[in-house]
Write an enzyme that holds these catalytic residues in place. Sequence first.
Site, PDB file in Angstrom:
ATOM      1  N   SER A 135       0.809  -1.276  -0.023  1.00 30.05           N
ATOM      2  CA  SER A 135       0.151  -0.028   0.154  1.00 30.05           C
ATOM      3  C   SER A 135       0.811   1.130  -0.108  1.00 30.05           C
ATOM      4  O   SER A 135       1.794   1.280   0.393  1.00 30.05           O
ATOM      5  CB  SER A 135      -0.964  -0.029   1.255  1.00 30.05           C
ATOM      6  OG  SER A 135      -0.096   0.261   2.435  1.00 30.05           O
ATOM      7  N   LYS A 136       0.353   2.157  -0.633  1.00 36.22           N
ATOM      8  CA  LYS A 136       1.027   3.755  -0.619  1.00 36.22           C
ATOM      9  C   LYS A 136       1.065   4.116   0.883  1.00 36.22           C
ATOM     10  O   LYS A 136       2.244   4.602   1.057  1.00 36.22           O
ATOM     11  CB  LYS A 136       0.068   4.600  -1.359  1.00 36.22           C
ATOM     12  CG  LYS A 136       0.179   4.647  -2.708  1.00 36.22           C
ATOM     13  CD  LYS A 136      -0.496   5.734  -3.440  1.00 36.22           C
ATOM     14  CE  LYS A 136      -0.528   5.745  -4.668  1.00 36.22           C
ATOM     15  NZ  LYS A 136      -1.862   5.957  -5.471  1.00 36.22           N
ATOM     16  N   ARG A 137       0.128   3.965   1.548  1.00 38.78           N
ATOM     17  CA  ARG A 137       0.199   4.264   2.871  1.00 38.78           C
ATOM     18  C   ARG A 137       1.536   3.879   3.724  1.00 38.78           C
ATOM     19  O   ARG A 137       2.117   4.639   4.230  1.00 38.78           O
ATOM     20  CB  ARG A 137      -1.192   3.992   3.689  1.00 38.78           C
ATOM     21  CG  ARG A 137      -1.404   4.863   4.951  1.00 38.78           C
ATOM     22  CD  ARG A 137      -2.720   4.409   5.230  1.00 38.78           C
ATOM     23  NE  ARG A 137      -3.190   3.150   5.043  1.00 38.78           N
ATOM     24  CZ  ARG A 137      -2.860   2.005   6.000  1.00 38.78           C
ATOM     25  NH1 ARG A 137      -2.215   2.388   6.899  1.00 38.78           N
ATOM     26  NH2 ARG A 137      -3.390   0.772   5.653  1.00 38.78           N
TER      27      ARG A 137
END
Length: 482
Positions: free
Chosen positions: A252-254
């Site tokens: 994930s980007k997060r």
Amino acid sequence: MTIRVRIAPSPTGPIHVGNVHTALFNWLYARRHGGKFILRFEDTDRERSRPEWEQVIFEDLDWLGIDWDEGPDKGGPYGPYRQTERLELYRQYAQQLLESGHVYKCYCTKEEEDADRREAQAAGRPYQYKGRCRDLTPEQQAAFEAEGRKPVLRFRVPKGEVIGYNDLIRGPIEFPTDSIGDFIIMRANGMPLYNFAVVIDDVTMKITHILRGEGHISNTPVQLLIYRALGFPVPEIGHLGHMTNPEGGKLSKRKGDAAIRDYREQGYLPEAMLNFMSLLGWTPPGAESGREFLTKDELIRDFDLGRVTKASSVFDRNKLNWMNGVYIRKKSLDEFAELALPFVVKSGLYTEEKARANWDWFKEVMAQVHERVETLAEVPEHVDIFLKDEIEVDEKAAKKFLTDAVKPFFQRVSEGLRTVEWTIPAIEKLVRSTQEEMGLKPKESFQPIRVAITGRTASPGLFETIYLIGRERVLERMAPYC
Ligand code: GLU
């Protein structure tokens, strides 16, 4: 036949590790077989596609050493390599399909379709276009046109058939056409949709093999219908397994583990990334006996689709860290210092000019951490004591070790350090003989020096540390306690 493979990212953001993984396998396949690897952009989302993102994709692939033979920047015999520059081509093929009756003009409004969608949802069945415009008469079409409606082009999916192909990685896959609703190939504004444009691109660019992520399996029957309608031969198609995080979820980007750029910024080496990612879904020969480090040339020589699995693979950060550490240690000290320099500069500890002006010394500092780090981003925290102008002395350590009792010892050592030949053995001799002459224990002598000059109770070897911090700074840092 020359093998021609491609990747077709959308320049709408930084390139994701999933895309890079696909790029890597395509590239290895091309290089293994003396084929061509093509980069093209699916940039029909005009709002989100940006030249800056194209640049990032070029740079990230470059960084990894994945090179392409044809592309928007390089040109090639089958360009242009951006979909927005190929609109006329899509229009021509769409027209051909319209004339052959494989597609029809659909005038349905968004409201009508939304209502159909809600109805399907309420009935608990998947939405499919109802076919309202499938068989319009020329008069009905003219009436819609007169209302000012602009048609989309929709593909007439044949009913009651089974369409299939032999997936290079998964074997035969079949889909009943009844599960596919009539789909749009072109919007009213002339923009093609993915499934249509990708087929036209693959055909006109003479792509022989399509290797892509398993997320595209469900698009394949739609694409097969288009190939068939246009009478085009279908390339070989294979779908690679997913990459997941250790919990089985998506990267994930997060968490900062989605974009390849993140890894670059976190101090991973491109060789390590390539090697690590090649093992996600591919088993190299010799893996049974533990072979997992492969150079770029070995990857190209040994890559084999027959050893690629459809199973998903775990992007295990611990393993990547470990591999990266091994690659770091394989670098010469010179190379390592060059690679680490930007990370040191970014941390604000030291400037590039200073490092270049004192390169031999800088390298000696880097030698202290060369064997210890797994990523380049870890370097600054290990060398800050050597590079910083000011240090903070740990209060507890100061209280314990920097008492008045050290004064006489510090005075004598400082005196000696002022003139001693600045080599590690000479420094060691000076400090040890002073300690012995004064009858002090290491705890009363070495440790206080360490705390005074580094601020901490742990550091690399004391004499090396003194040497690397340098005469002037050592004297400065000891002065308050003399
Ligand atoms: N833009 C698509 C992607 O990057 C291309 C898919 C394909 O390879 O057909 O996922």
